[in-house]
Design a protein around this motif. Sequence first.
Motif, PDB file in Angstrom:
ATOM      1  N   PRO A 298       9.700  12.022   1.807  1.00 36.13           N
ATOM      2  CA  PRO A 298       9.932  10.917   0.877  1.00 36.13           C
ATOM      3  C   PRO A 298       9.357  11.153  -0.509  1.00 36.13           C
ATOM      4  CG  PRO A 298       8.116  10.365   2.325  1.00 36.13           C
ATOM      5  CD  PRO A 298       8.623  11.715   2.779  1.00 36.13           C
ATOM      6  N   ALA A 299       9.536  12.327  -1.053  1.00 38.67           N
ATOM      7  CA  ALA A 299       9.141  12.620  -2.431  1.00 38.67           C
ATOM      8  C   ALA A 299      10.324  12.305  -3.339  1.00 38.67           C
ATOM      9  CB  ALA A 299       8.742  14.083  -2.575  1.00 38.67           C
ATOM     10  N   GLY A 300      10.037  11.709  -4.495  1.00 42.48           N
ATOM     11  CA  GLY A 300      11.133  11.317  -5.367  1.00 42.48           C
ATOM     12  C   GLY A 300      12.053  10.339  -4.672  1.00 42.48           C
ATOM     13  N   ASP A 301      13.338  10.636  -4.678  1.00 46.39           N
ATOM     14  CA  ASP A 301      14.322   9.821  -3.955  1.00 46.39           C
ATOM     15  C   ASP A 301      14.650  10.458  -2.609  1.00 46.39           C
ATOM     16  OD1 ASP A 301      16.040   7.705  -3.507  1.00 46.39           O
ATOM     17  OD2 ASP A 301      17.744   8.696  -4.457  1.00 46.39           O
ATOM     18  N   GLY A 302      13.726  11.264  -2.101  1.00 44.94           N
ATOM     19  CA  GLY A 302      13.900  11.914  -0.809  1.00 44.94           C
ATOM     20  C   GLY A 302      14.422  13.327  -0.956  1.00 44.94           C
ATOM     21  N   LEU A 303      13.739  14.245  -0.313  1.00 45.03           N
ATOM     22  CA  LEU A 303      14.202  15.639  -0.258  1.00 45.03           C
ATOM     23  C   LEU A 303      14.470  15.983   1.216  1.00 45.03           C
ATOM     24  CD1 LEU A 303      11.995  17.755  -2.701  1.00 45.03           C
ATOM     25  CD2 LEU A 303      14.444  17.349  -2.862  1.00 45.03           C
TER      26      LEU A 303
ATOM     27  N   ARG B 195      23.368   9.741   4.953  1.00 46.27           N
ATOM     28  CA  ARG B 195      22.694   9.547   6.242  1.00 46.27           C
ATOM     29  C   ARG B 195      23.236  10.530   7.289  1.00 46.27           C
ATOM     30  NH1 ARG B 195      23.984   4.244   7.252  1.00 46.27           N
ATOM     31  NH2 ARG B 195      22.152   3.492   6.132  1.00 46.27           N
ATOM     32  N   GLU B 196      24.555  10.666   7.345  1.00 47.39           N
ATOM     33  CA  GLU B 196      25.169  11.566   8.321  1.00 47.39           C
ATOM     34  C   GLU B 196      24.838  13.027   8.018  1.00 47.39           C
ATOM     35  OE1 GLU B 196      26.644  10.895  11.169  1.00 47.39           O
ATOM     36  OE2 GLU B 196      26.150   8.797  10.775  1.00 47.39           O
TER      37      GLU B 196
ATOM     38  N   ALA C 274       0.830  -1.206   0.000  1.00 50.12           N
ATOM     39  CA  ALA C 274       0.000   0.000   0.000  1.00 50.12           C
ATOM     40  C   ALA C 274       0.865   1.257   0.000  1.00 50.12           C
ATOM     41  CB  ALA C 274      -0.936  -0.004   1.210  1.00 50.12           C
ATOM     42  N   ARG C 275       1.937   1.220   0.785  1.00 52.84           N
ATOM     43  CA  ARG C 275       2.828   2.381   0.822  1.00 52.84           C
ATOM     44  C   ARG C 275       3.511   2.594  -0.518  1.00 52.84           C
ATOM     45  NH1 ARG C 275       5.528   1.388   6.820  1.00 52.84           N
ATOM     46  NH2 ARG C 275       3.908   2.492   8.001  1.00 52.84           N
ATOM     47  N   THR C 276       3.931   1.509  -1.161  1.00 48.97           N
ATOM     48  CA  THR C 276       4.567   1.616  -2.478  1.00 48.97           C
ATOM     49  C   THR C 276       3.582   2.174  -3.500  1.00 48.97           C
ATOM     50  OG1 THR C 276       6.046  -0.235  -1.995  1.00 48.97           O
ATOM     51  CG2 THR C 276       5.732   0.332  -4.310  1.00 48.97           C
ATOM     52  N   ALA C 277       2.339   1.679  -3.456  1.00 51.15           N
ATOM     53  CA  ALA C 277       1.325   2.180  -4.371  1.00 51.15           C
ATOM     54  C   ALA C 277       1.028   3.655  -4.103  1.00 51.15           C
ATOM     55  CB  ALA C 277       0.047   1.353  -4.236  1.00 51.15           C
TER      56      ALA C 277
ATOM     57  N   HIS D 249      18.645   8.099  -1.057  1.00 47.97           N
ATOM     58  CA  HIS D 249      19.640   7.309  -1.799  1.00 47.97           C
ATOM     59  C   HIS D 249      19.102   5.922  -2.157  1.00 47.97           C
ATOM     60  CE1 HIS D 249      23.493   6.424  -3.434  1.00 47.97           C
ATOM     61  NE2 HIS D 249      23.860   5.576  -2.485  1.00 47.97           N
ATOM     62  N   GLY D 250      17.984   5.930  -2.884  1.00 50.63           N
ATOM     63  CA  GLY D 250      17.401   4.674  -3.322  1.00 50.63           C
ATOM     64  C   GLY D 250      16.872   3.816  -2.199  1.00 50.63           C
ATOM     65  N   GLY D 251      16.515   4.413  -1.073  1.00 50.21           N
ATOM     66  CA  GLY D 251      16.020   3.678   0.076  1.00 50.21           C
ATOM     67  C   GLY D 251      17.101   3.145   0.987  1.00 50.21           C
ATOM     68  N   ARG D 252      18.357   3.298   0.597  1.00 44.25           N
ATOM     69  CA  ARG D 252      19.449   2.733   1.388  1.00 44.25           C
ATOM     70  C   ARG D 252      19.641   3.447   2.721  1.00 44.25           C
ATOM     71  NH1 ARG D 252      21.051   3.339  -3.836  1.00 44.25           N
ATOM     72  NH2 ARG D 252      21.508   1.446  -5.043  1.00 44.25           N
ATOM     73  N   VAL D 253      19.380   4.758   2.749  1.00 46.36           N
ATOM     74  CA  VAL D 253      19.610   5.535   3.965  1.00 46.36           C
ATOM     75  C   VAL D 253      18.764   5.006   5.126  1.00 46.36           C
ATOM     76  CG1 VAL D 253      19.218   7.819   4.995  1.00 46.36           C
ATOM     77  CG2 VAL D 253      20.411   7.621   2.801  1.00 46.36           C
ATOM     78  N   ALA D 254      17.594   4.499   4.825  1.00 41.23           N
ATOM     79  CA  ALA D 254      16.699   4.008   5.882  1.00 41.23           C
ATOM     80  C   ALA D 254      17.096   2.628   6.398  1.00 41.23           C
ATOM     81  CB  ALA D 254      15.267   3.960   5.353  1.00 41.23           C
ATOM     82  N   ASP D 255      18.020   1.976   5.724  1.00 41.05           N
ATOM     83  CA  ASP D 255      18.443   0.625   6.110  1.00 41.05           C
ATOM     84  C   ASP D 255      19.746   0.714   6.900  1.00 41.05           C
ATOM     85  OD1 ASP D 255      19.225  -1.990   6.367  1.00 41.05           O
ATOM     86  OD2 ASP D 255      19.109  -2.473   4.230  1.00 41.05           O
ATOM     87  N   PRO D 256      19.723   0.493   8.220  1.00 36.30           N
ATOM     88  CA  PRO D 256      20.950   0.631   9.021  1.00 36.30           C
ATOM     89  C   PRO D 256      22.048  -0.353   8.635  1.00 36.30           C
ATOM     90  CG  PRO D 256      19.180  -0.351  10.329  1.00 36.30           C
ATOM     91  CD  PRO D 256      18.558   0.120   9.044  1.00 36.30           C
ATOM     92  N   ALA D 257      21.674  -1.409   7.926  1.00 33.51           N
ATOM     93  CA  ALA D 257      22.684  -2.383   7.496  1.00 33.51           C
ATOM     94  C   ALA D 257      23.512  -1.868   6.327  1.00 33.51           C
ATOM     95  CB  ALA D 257      22.019  -3.697   7.124  1.00 33.51           C
ATOM     96  N   ARG D 258      23.015  -0.839   5.664  1.00 30.57           N
ATOM     97  CA  ARG D 258      23.739  -0.258   4.518  1.00 30.57           C
ATOM     98  C   ARG D 258      24.778   0.726   5.033  1.00 30.57           C
ATOM     99  NH1 ARG D 258      22.559  -1.930  -0.936  1.00 30.57           N
ATOM    100  NH2 ARG D 258      20.447  -2.790  -0.913  1.00 30.57           N
TER     101      ARG D 258
END
Length: 226
Positions: free
Chosen positions: A215-220, A197-198, A20-23, A179-188
């Motif tokens: 979270p518009a586009g690739d994040g602003l 992220r910093e 739903a969030r992706t849609a 950054h393509g969703g990577r910033v939200a993933d602490p494993a990245r």
Amino acid sequence: MHAPPEVAISPDADSSLARARTAGWAYAEGFVPEDEVLLRARERAAELGCHAVLPGAGALLRVLAASLAARAVVEVGTGTGVAALWLLRGMPADGVLTTIDAEQEHLRAAKRAFAEEGLAPSRTRAIPGRPQDVLPRLTDRAYDMVLVGADPHAYPDYVTEALRLLRPGGVLAVDGALHGGRVADPARRDEVTTLVRELGRSLRADDRVVPALVPAGDGLLLGVRR
């Protein structure tokens, strides 16, 4: 105050929420459609292999420029003019966009987009050169808005200059802040993801700005200069 009760969420429900969030994101990205001028500029970006803001981020940039009645805007990283067109469409008729790019080919493509848009030459000031060299020559506190794009490795330097350039109440916008969703993933923990992220954490802790991450586009990553 009592803590809210924990609610167990099944894997199926979690998956449904993610869909739903992706849609919802996809719907928001296409909410303000791009016209032929923007689409051609985006096609040139793909041909030249340079970054272009996604439509949702572009629409938000236009709203910000309009809400500020921004007459003086700086863009770091022109590309083929996609973000510039969105910004200019939000700016008043006498607003001037100063846009900086190290690649002459990018600036030529952007100027083509500006001509297709029917913009007067006085509306844009396209400066060839490395932003690290150009930004220090611009005037302190003289700009309503600064958009940072281009090379993520240089984002910290660009943001430092942007905060110097902005007037009180001016808006900083950093594209690609997720950054393509990577910033939200602490494993990245690769170099660019860690840097972006910093940068967000640094701006969040900076007393000079009122920050938000959208979270518009690739994040602003946004900050209003105090």
